[in-house]
Design a protein around this motif. Sequence first.
Motif, PDB file in Angstrom:
ATOM      1  N   GLU A 120       0.841  -1.213   0.000  1.00 11.58           N
ATOM      2  CA  GLU A 120       0.000   0.000   0.000  1.00 11.58           C
ATOM      3  C   GLU A 120       0.872   1.258   0.000  1.00 11.58           C
ATOM      4  O   GLU A 120       0.575   2.232  -0.709  1.00 11.58           O
ATOM      5  CB  GLU A 120      -0.920  -0.023   1.227  1.00 11.58           C
ATOM      6  N   LEU A 121       1.977   1.225   0.742  1.00 11.51           N
ATOM      7  CA  LEU A 121       2.894   2.372   0.739  1.00 11.51           C
ATOM      8  C   LEU A 121       3.473   2.587  -0.660  1.00 11.51           C
ATOM      9  O   LEU A 121       3.578   3.721  -1.140  1.00 11.51           O
ATOM     10  CB  LEU A 121       4.066   2.123   1.693  1.00 11.51           C
ATOM     11  N   THR A 122       3.848   1.489  -1.310  1.00 10.07           N
ATOM     12  CA  THR A 122       4.431   1.595  -2.655  1.00 10.07           C
ATOM     13  C   THR A 122       3.416   2.214  -3.609  1.00 10.07           C
ATOM     14  O   THR A 122       3.774   3.045  -4.467  1.00 10.07           O
ATOM     15  CB  THR A 122       4.872   0.202  -3.159  1.00 10.07           C
ATOM     16  N   ASN A 123       2.160   1.843  -3.475  1.00  9.42           N
ATOM     17  CA  ASN A 123       1.109   2.405  -4.330  1.00  9.42           C
ATOM     18  C   ASN A 123       1.053   3.929  -4.222  1.00  9.42           C
ATOM     19  O   ASN A 123       0.949   4.624  -5.231  1.00  9.42           O
ATOM     20  CB  ASN A 123      -0.248   1.818  -3.917  1.00  9.42           C
ATOM     21  N   PHE A 124       1.116   4.453  -2.991  1.00 11.12           N
ATOM     22  CA  PHE A 124       1.095   5.909  -2.824  1.00 11.12           C
ATOM     23  C   PHE A 124       2.392   6.530  -3.335  1.00 11.12           C
ATOM     24  O   PHE A 124       2.386   7.583  -3.958  1.00 11.12           O
ATOM     25  CB  PHE A 124       0.848   6.278  -1.350  1.00 11.12           C
ATOM     26  N   ALA A 125       3.513   5.851  -3.072  1.00 14.84           N
ATOM     27  CA  ALA A 125       4.802   6.388  -3.526  1.00 14.84           C
ATOM     28  C   ALA A 125       4.854   6.474  -5.056  1.00 14.84           C
ATOM     29  O   ALA A 125       5.519   7.357  -5.611  1.00 14.84           O
ATOM     30  CB  ALA A 125       5.941   5.516  -2.995  1.00 14.84           C
ATOM     31  N   MET A 126       4.142   5.577  -5.735  1.00 15.29           N
ATOM     32  CA  MET A 126       4.129   5.602  -7.209  1.00 15.29           C
ATOM     33  C   MET A 126       3.575   6.918  -7.752  1.00 15.29           C
ATOM     34  O   MET A 126       3.935   7.344  -8.846  1.00 15.29           O
ATOM     35  CB  MET A 126       3.305   4.423  -7.748  1.00 15.29           C
ATOM     36  N   LYS A 127       2.688   7.560  -6.989  1.00 17.43           N
ATOM     37  CA  LYS A 127       2.141   8.854  -7.435  1.00 17.43           C
ATOM     38  C   LYS A 127       3.247   9.900  -7.487  1.00 17.43           C
ATOM     39  O   LYS A 127       3.300  10.725  -8.396  1.00 17.43           O
ATOM     40  CB  LYS A 127       1.027   9.329  -6.486  1.00 17.43           C
ATOM     41  N   GLY A 128       4.150   9.868  -6.506  1.00 19.37           N
ATOM     42  CA  GLY A 128       5.273  10.800  -6.522  1.00 19.37           C
ATOM     43  C   GLY A 128       6.259  10.458  -7.622  1.00 19.37           C
ATOM     44  O   GLY A 128       6.738  11.337  -8.339  1.00 19.37           O
ATOM     45  N   GLU A 129       6.553   9.171  -7.762  1.00 20.07           N
ATOM     46  CA  GLU A 129       7.485   8.726  -8.803  1.00 20.07           C
ATOM     47  C   GLU A 129       7.014   9.171 -10.186  1.00 20.07           C
ATOM     48  O   GLU A 129       7.812   9.573 -11.042  1.00 20.07           O
ATOM     49  CB  GLU A 129       7.600   7.190  -8.738  1.00 20.07           C
ATOM     50  N   ALA A 130       5.690   9.145 -10.388  1.00 19.48           N
ATOM     51  CA  ALA A 130       5.134   9.509 -11.698  1.00 19.48           C
ATOM     52  C   ALA A 130       5.397  10.976 -12.033  1.00 19.48           C
ATOM     53  O   ALA A 130       5.521  11.337 -13.205  1.00 19.48           O
ATOM     54  CB  ALA A 130       3.643   9.218 -11.727  1.00 19.48           C
ATOM     55  N   LEU A 131       5.501  11.813 -10.997  1.00 18.72           N
ATOM     56  CA  LEU A 131       5.788  13.229 -11.256  1.00 18.72           C
ATOM     57  C   LEU A 131       7.155  13.376 -11.922  1.00 18.72           C
ATOM     58  O   LEU A 131       7.342  14.184 -12.822  1.00 18.72           O
ATOM     59  CB  LEU A 131       5.756  14.020  -9.938  1.00 18.72           C
TER      60      LEU A 131
END
Length: 307
Positions: A120-131
């Motif tokens: 679940e943490l990785t899922n949220f972190a992916m939003k930042g990575e996408a930036l």
Amino acid sequence: MSNEIKIFSPATVANVACGFDVLGFCLDTIGDEMVIRKTEEKGIRITKIEGYDLPFEAENNVAGVSALAMYNALQPDCGFEIEIYKKIKPGSGIGSSSASAAGSVFGMNALLGYPLNKTELTNFAMKGEALASKCEHADNLAPAIFGGFTLVKSASPLQILELPTPLDVFATLIHPQIEIKTSESRAILPKDIPLSNAIAQWANVGSLVHALHTSDYDLIKESLIDVVIEPYRKQLIPHFDDVKKAALEAGALGCAISGSGPSIFMLSKSEATAKAVENAIRQVYSTTDIQFETYVSKINVEGIRVL
Ligand code: HSE
């Protein structure tokens, strides 16, 4: 539970030669530090950035974007301040944006008493990575958050497999001081690949995973081959072929581009060989006028940690 946490968010190597967008491993000692603090005032604020010139507005900063995604989903009864002590150069190819994106959500999760699991943490972190990279991928985030070697079985829905780390595997890295934007090095890749290359590549991914499970160093060596991405991206990295030749002659099991470059990584059996490989590749770059840094690192099986 204290209202403040200090963490080490490690650098990572994505792709691991044959596993474009799915494989990755976590480095030790190279990484950012971050302080996350719970506040009465609601919202996400980035209050300090040292090391590199990055945006303070949460919605323009990868650590802020992942924090906001998690914050908006959980709606906690508090806010968070984030301090970023950036050691990993942005655009270096060793997961600089992932370290920031993962660090903020990891710290917030700890301060909230661990309501979320690592996926679940990785899922949220992916939003930042996408930036940063203009696409949601988790091949740097997964090893940063889980540690060791990881395989992203699926990005949506997110499914991460933790792979074993053979005891004697060490990484060597060279970071030429040029910047390659992930978005640009993705743009030069072909949309289609020949079936023969696809067959070779998935055979290598399968055999590398098997080799990690069985600590078969010879098979690791035979599997660290990328016939799909490297032929296109290596032209962006000066002296790539010379580095690879020197590394393999010095005993490396394999050598390939780290993530989207410009860093290049090697894996070796034993720290002594990893250091010999470091010496050999330093000699290649010493003959050029490009500034560079090299590192030898064990594989970090823990991932992000509280300091
Ligand atoms: N798998 C990604 C790529 C990693 O190679 O483009 C980028 O850090």
